[in-house]
Design an enzyme around this catalytic site. Structure first.
Site, PDB file in Angstrom:
ATOM      1  N   CYS A 101       8.304 -34.934  -6.637  1.00 35.23           N
ATOM      2  CA  CYS A 101       9.400 -35.181  -5.699  1.00 35.23           C
ATOM      3  C   CYS A 101      10.660 -35.587  -6.457  1.00 35.23           C
ATOM      4  O   CYS A 101      11.763 -35.141  -6.141  1.00 35.23           O
ATOM      5  CB  CYS A 101       9.013 -36.240  -4.676  1.00 35.23           C
ATOM      6  SG  CYS A 101       8.526 -37.829  -5.383  1.00 35.23           S
ATOM      7  N   CYS A 112       2.656 -37.965  -9.299  1.00 37.56           N
ATOM      8  CA  CYS A 112       2.927 -36.701 -10.014  1.00 37.56           C
ATOM      9  C   CYS A 112       4.410 -36.547 -10.292  1.00 37.56           C
ATOM     10  O   CYS A 112       4.811 -35.784 -11.159  1.00 37.56           O
ATOM     11  CB  CYS A 112       2.414 -35.510  -9.215  1.00 37.56           C
ATOM     12  SG  CYS A 112       3.336 -35.190  -7.699  1.00 37.56           S
ATOM     13  N   CYS A 146       6.339   3.421   8.836  1.00 34.54           N
ATOM     14  CA  CYS A 146       5.755   3.617   7.511  1.00 34.54           C
ATOM     15  C   CYS A 146       6.841   3.882   6.459  1.00 34.54           C
ATOM     16  O   CYS A 146       7.537   4.889   6.544  1.00 34.54           O
ATOM     17  CB  CYS A 146       4.803   4.797   7.608  1.00 34.54           C
ATOM     18  SG  CYS A 146       3.588   4.788   6.322  1.00 34.54           S
ATOM     19  N   ASN A 158       0.829  -1.214   0.000  1.00 31.95           N
ATOM     20  CA  ASN A 158       0.000   0.000   0.000  1.00 31.95           C
ATOM     21  C   ASN A 158       0.853   1.249   0.000  1.00 31.95           C
ATOM     22  O   ASN A 158       1.989   1.251   0.474  1.00 31.95           O
ATOM     23  CB  ASN A 158      -0.938  -0.014   1.209  1.00 31.95           C
ATOM     24  CG  ASN A 158      -0.303   0.628   2.423  1.00 31.95           C
ATOM     25  OD1 ASN A 158      -0.428   1.828   2.624  1.00 31.95           O
ATOM     26  ND2 ASN A 158       0.403  -0.167   3.211  1.00 31.95           N
ATOM     27  N   CYS A 188      11.349 -32.867  -0.984  1.00 29.07           N
ATOM     28  CA  CYS A 188      10.315 -33.720  -1.579  1.00 29.07           C
ATOM     29  C   CYS A 188       9.033 -33.669  -0.771  1.00 29.07           C
ATOM     30  O   CYS A 188       7.933 -33.605  -1.331  1.00 29.07           O
ATOM     31  CB  CYS A 188      10.813 -35.157  -1.705  1.00 29.07           C
ATOM     32  SG  CYS A 188      11.403 -35.874  -0.162  1.00 29.07           S
TER      33      CYS A 188
END
Lengths: 452, 433
Positions: A350, A347, A136, A75, A385
């Site tokens: 790893c 998948c 800030c 911001n 992994c």
């Protein structure tokens, strides 16, 4: 769970629970703060009061990670742009409705005279405490305030002393993380007499670039400026800095309010375990509204009930002694990855993470299945992994040493047992398997058009 | 009671055939694509007959590079949009998605593929350009998926291409033979238009190549000939009554339905004979066209059906009744079919009244046509024999698609057509060296 008491006494500021709103857009008005108290928040740090400012239009930018919105928020909004008198009147009104909730006034002015005046103003309005905004990192710092103060320990120390001289209510000094060693400003604040500390304020950041206009987000008429970064992405930085203070002999007796990416009960518990005794939240509220506190409170209560704690002070700081220097870690501790073939979905992330990104310790299966195989002798127990595995509890790290031996680098150094050259068998990587460089040549990038 | 009211307007027709894989909006595509794990050596890529780099295109969608996603898809498959819609993804890419290993919903790969390809088609984004003209010409017989894929690939390689199509429309069974809830006529035709506009191949419609003289002419004018004629008409059952009006082949039935749409009249009682995907489609569609009763009768058991389970489930949901282990003996009727008598394995017989009998008994091979082309060998099942380069036993003649594989999916034809183009290129190059 009936014997759990969430109330806190933070450096003399009392609140029904440790969930506070950080000084930010959600605390811009009495309306918001009263709505938050109704929702279950225990305290609020009012959006910083100080000098007159002018805000810009287009103020926030965010990091979206895959399908996660606002993993990080940036911001460029300044301190309150509402008249001081309005804010003071509303502080007074909020305290009338919620006398037992904590209302803390965040302040940012320049001269000693101004500091004296505004401290008196907010005390007269009924604020339970003061927070000094030395954090800030955008806009206000260009005018010599905010992080410009937080980055100059001597200046910070002087202002803290001014405020301590004027204030009768507890004073929290809020620190900027935009500094190389967080203990420098923290020590300056403690030596200046601050009642408490809070951290982290936002991190100086550029959140992204518009690829058509080449301007940084948030874009203001074709330009942008650095903002302050917050949200879930900054939590690790906040936790580290919190630990730096909570573990510091000269600082650790000063109460610390933890800030930085807190959204869930787990975050809250982690901050408390590392020594925070109140937490402040902004981004999660900007994303989900005040109702997000329900999950935090329910989770915190459940955790305390499960662990048998009655107050947060029963476990505050319990993780601090476990954060040690690297040299004190046990070199004999040994874990090795283990894949649960029943859970594995094949998948092979790893495998590729280990082969390309780590230590070549996960082989592809040769039996026709898609379940990769851990090569025990190559596995260094790095965890990668288990981190990339998308299935819950599929890859676990199994302990292999028997726990009988502990020896750290520091102990080895003391005993004169550190390796002296690269082939010294006492060194770590000696004899560790690595493939021949030329073995990489078998992996050709496939062309799927079939033309080449 | 029938599930569906007979459609009388285009809107009612569309309502009865809602798209099975509706187009995703941008948010849906974003959130769905975020689920992709980006598997190593992803099983979905292997399951795709064209080996699209699926994790890559899904990641590209997620990162806002939708044009790049479409390019990735077309790089492997010239009919990327049609395949996203008509592919049995449940059996192919989506069926192999690793999520299914833990009984989780697979990525909706087909719909993501549509999202990307639809975006470039709607924006008329130029993704392809023909290669530099190499002066060579190739004739393609049949503008089905194999022919179109072959044409596109040859254009990229610099060949002039002319396609000779017997029918009035391109894309073969994509437009003529697919269930309407998978792809509309407009959608099927649009992809060819998109490809043709960028790659510039010529298609001669209503131009069947059906005799020796025509083939001789093609040989004279072109450097190579590609055959992508698919299969023939529905095969004969060889039972009495087969020639009666009111008896149609499933392929012909679907074609008529797709061309006439809401104006197509399906009578009250329908009996479909067969257990393959086309038979199940025809049954499903009869029900959706408002038939009161639809029986799908298969001579073997349910487990033996050639149709995919999900296709059969779709038919059941539309109100089709399955009858198993019943072989057709004869079709009854005076001037028109009125019913079919079947026999059970135990020798008993039963009769099903029918106003329409649909034979889903597979398509015949292109034997008659091939008789005009000596030296093109076929195997015992009537399939054209080709080598790895898709060249037939007659030099200069290449073939792909259903006439070679015996009848498979659009995606198989698209892949083989592309391989054949590369085979033609190789052959012509070798011939000239």
């Amino acid at each position: 769970m009936s014997n759990i008491d969430l109330s806190i006494n933070f450096a003399g500021i009392k609140a029904p629970n440790p969930f506070w709103l950080a000084s930010a857009p959600p605390t811009n008005t009495g309306y918001q703060i009263m709505k938050a108290f109704e929702a279950g928040w225990g305290g609020a740090v009012w959006k910083t009061l100080g000098v007159p400012v002018q805000n810009v239009s287009s103020r926030y930018g965010s990091i979206n990670y895959r399908d996660t919105r606002m993993a990080g928020l940036n911001n460029i909004e300044l301190i309150t742009d509402r008249p001081l008198a309005d804010n003071l009147r509303e502080i007074e009104e909020v305290k009338k409705y919620f006398p037992n909730h904590a209302v803390i006034a965040s302040l940012m002015v320049e001269s000693k005279k101004e500091w004296f005046q505004i401290v008196k103003d907010v005390e007269n309005a009924g604020a339970d405490g003061i927070e000094l905004n030395f954090g800030c990192p955008h806009g206000m710092c260009e005018r010599g305030m905010g992080s410009a103060v937080g980055q100059e320990p001597e200046v910070l120390n002087t202002i803290v002393q001014w405020v301590m001289e004027a204030a009768t209510v507890p004073v929290i000094t809020k620190l900027t993380p935009n500094i190389s060693d967080i203990t420098d400003p923290a020590l300056a604040a403690v030596r200046g007499g601050t009642s408490a500390l809070s951290l982290i304020n936002t991190i100086k950041s550029i959140v992204g670039i518009d690829l058509d206009t080449y301007a940084p987000y948030p874009v203001v008429d074709g330009k942008g400026t650095n903002g302050g970064y917050c949200g879930p992405a900054v939590k690790p930085i906040a936790l580290h800095m919190l630990k730096e203070l909570a573990g510091h002999p000269e600082i650790r007796n000063t109460p610390i309010s933890g800030i930085g990416g807190i959204e869930t009960w787990r975050d809250v518990v982690e901050f408390i375990l590392l020594g925070a005794t109140s937490v402040q939240v902004c981004t999660a509220v900007m994303h989900y509204g005040f109702g997000i506190v329900r999950e935090m409170e329910a989770g915190l209560r459940q955790f305390m009930s499960d662990k048998g704690y009655s107050t947060i002070y029963d476990f505050a700081g319990k993780a601090v002694p476990n954060v040690v220097e690297w040299k004190n870690l046990n070199l004999h501790y040994k874990v090795v990855a283990s894949i649960n073939a029943d859970k594995c979905i094949g998948c092979q992330l790893c495998h590729i993470a280990c082969d390309d990104g780590a230590h070549q310790a996960i082989a592809l299966p040769t039996n026709g299945s898609r379940v990769p195989e851990i090569i025990d002798e190559n596995c260094v127990g790095c965890n990668l992994c288990s981190l990339v595995c998308p299935v819950e509890e599929c890859i676990t790290m199994e302990r292999r040493d028997d726990g009988s031996q502990t020896e750290s680098w520091a102990e080895r150094t003391m005993a004169g047992k550190v390796p002296e050259h690269f082939n010294d068998p006492r060194g770590g990587g000696v004899g560790h398997f690595v493939p021949e460089p030329s073995a990489a040549l078998q992996y050709k990038r496939k062309d799927r058009s079939g033309r080449k | 009671m029938a599930e569906y009211k007979r459609p009388e307007t285009p809107q009612e027709y569309q309502r009865n055939f809602p798209p099975k894989k509706p187009l995703m909006n941008t948010s849906e595509a974003y959130y769905e694509s975020a689920r992709c794990l980006y598997c190593y050596d992803a099983p979905c890529m292997d399951a795709c007959p064209t080996h699209i780099d699926i994790p890559l295109f899904i990641k590209q969608i997620n990162t806002g590079n939708v044009k790049g996603a479409a390019a990735t898809i077309y790089d492997s498959n010239w009919l990327g949009n049609a395949c996203g819609k008509v592919c049995p993804t449940e059996q192919l890419c989506e069926g192999s998605c690793v999520y299914t290993e833990q009984d989780m919903k697979p990525l909706q790969i087909g719909r993501l593929q549509n999202f990307a390809t639809e975006a470039v088609m709607q924006a008329k984004t130029n993704l392809f350009k023909p290669g530099p003209d190499n002066g060579r010409r190739v004739a393609i017989v049949g503008a089905g998926p194999a022919g179109i894929a072959c044409a596109c690939e040859l254009r990229v390689l610099g060949y002039s291409v002319e396609i000779f199509e017997a029918k009035a429309l391109p894309t073969g069974l994509t437009v003529y033979g697919t269930a309407p809830y998978k792809i509309t006529n407009e959608e099927a035709l649009r992809e060819n238009e998109y490809l043709q506009q960028q790659l510039g191949y010529t298609v001669h419609y209503n131009h069947p190549i059906q005799n020796a003289a025509q083939f001789a002419e093609l040989e004279k004018q072109f450097d190579a000939v590609f055959l992508g004629l698919g299969l023939g008409a529905t095969a004969q059952l060889n039972i009495p009554g087969e020639e009666l009006p009111g008896v149609v082949g499933a392929v012909e039935f679907v074609e008529e339905l797709r061309m006439k749409q809401h104006a197509f009249q399906v009578p009250e009682r329908v009996v479909v004979i067969g257990g393959g995907n086309t038979a199940v489609d025809a049954a499903s569609e009869s029900a959706r066209m408002g038939a009161q009763s639809v029986h799908l009768v298969y001579r073997r058991t349910k487990a033996d059906m050639g149709a995919y389970d999900f296709e059969y489930a779709t038919a059941l949901a539309a109100g089709v009744q399955g009858v198993f282990e019943a072989s057709p003996l004869r079709i009854e009727g005076e001037n028109k079919a009125s019913g079919v008598t079947f026999s059970r394995p135990d020798g008993s017989e039963f009769h099903l009244p029918a106003d329409l009998v649909i034979k889903g008994t597979g398509q015949a091979k292109q034997g008659a046509l091939l008789a005009h082309l000596p030296n093109i060998s076929t195997d015992a099942k009537g399939r054209v024999v080709v080598d790895a380069a898709h060249q037939t036993t007659r030099p200069g003649y290449f073939a792909a698609g259903d006439m070679v594989n015996g009848g498979a999916e659009v995606v198989n034809a698209a892949y083989e057509g592309k391989l054949a183009a590369q085979g033609i290129h190789q052959w012509i190059q070798n011939k000239n060296t």
